[in-house]
Scaffold this active site. Structure first.
Site: not given
Ligand code: KIV
Length: 271
Positions: A51, A189
């Site tokens: 997202d 994260e």
């Molecule tokens: O939406 C995204 O790109 C993510 C990554 C940062 C893991 O969730």
């Protein structure tokens, strides 16, 4: 550069086999057909239709505004490009926090309309019911703990998470819960590297870090950041493998100059 291509198609079982034998997992974000083709050809194991498309593709400040229809559009484009990678799609904000039935309905749309292989959701115990309901329909779920961008307004900053022992303990509890109910992997994260190591050694399922240190079972980056297409984002965990903003800008400047100087097209570039 050699790329490990033992698996013709990456499945969740292939990822587990990689963890079992200590082989690292590579994951990148993808939002469109052309880029997904390049990333898949480059041998990346997992493509995440994140997202983060809300920021990277649409220019929003947060991941919150992106809609389910928009995620499905991005995911379908990526799936059409991919021959090998596992395609995981983020459930957008508002589609699983309040109702597990909505989580399942949204997941079914993603699986049917985009042809995705799995979904990802942010959070631990608080989203247990949604994760369980989606899993019960036979859809693999990837968890996401630590910095969870959909909760940015709760925390107020994008700083490193779970630095205090009590928060670290809660994160480990959540990770164990997600494993127990059946998630096939968990994104970690922006957490201390020592915690990334602890979680990765505690869990049987793979962990995929982004700012989670060198001991997680795999790594993920936002493609536009690692290729240097975005310019003004410099977290410590980010390594830029190219400076494509400058490469593309120079190409565009040259093209524009050639058009204005009547150097393009030349007599061989016409009918
Ligand atoms: O939406 C995204 O790109 C993510 C990554 C940062 C893991 O969730």
């Amino acid at each position: 550069m050699s790329v490990h291509k033992e698996f013709k198609r990456i499945t969740t079982h292939a990822l587990q086999a990689m963890k079992n034998r200590g082989e690292r997992i590579s994951m990148l974000t993808a939002y469109d057909y052309s880029m997904a083709k390049i990333l898949d050809a480059g041998g990346v194991d997992v493509l995440l239709v994140g997202d983060s498309a809300s920021n990277v593709m649409a220019g929003h400040e947060t991941t919150l505004p992106i809609t389910l229809d928009q995620m499905i559009y991005h995911a379908a484009s990526v799936v059409r490009a991919v021959e090998r990678a596992l395609v995981v799609v983020d459930l957008p904000f508002g589609h699983y926090q309040g109702s597990s039935h909505k989580a399942l309905d949204s997941t079914i749309r993603i699986m049917k309309e985009a042809g995705a292989h799995a979904v990802k959701m942010e959070g631990g115990a608080e989203i247990r019911e949604s994760v369980e309901r989606v899993l019960s329909a036979g859809v693999p779920v990837m968890g996401h703990l630590g910095l969870t961008p959909q909760s940015i307004y709760k925390f107020g900053t994008y700083t490193v998470r779970a630095k205090k022992e009590v928060e670290a303990e809660k994160l480990i509890e959540d990770a164990l819960l997600l494993q127990e109910i059946g998630c096939f992997a968990i994104v970690l994260e922006k957490i201390p590297a020592t915690l990334g190591k602890r979680v990765s050694e505690t869990l049987k399922i793979p962990t995929i870090g982004i700012g989670g240190g060198q001991h997680t079972d795999g790594q993920v980056l936002v493609t536009h950041d690692m290729l240097g297409i975005t310019k003004d984002f410099h977290p410590r965990f980010l390594r830029r493998y190219a400076e494509l903003f400058d490469v593309i800008k120079e190409a565009v400047e040259q093209y524009s100059e050639d058009v204005k100087n009547r150097n393009f097209p030349n007599d061989k570039e016409q009918y």
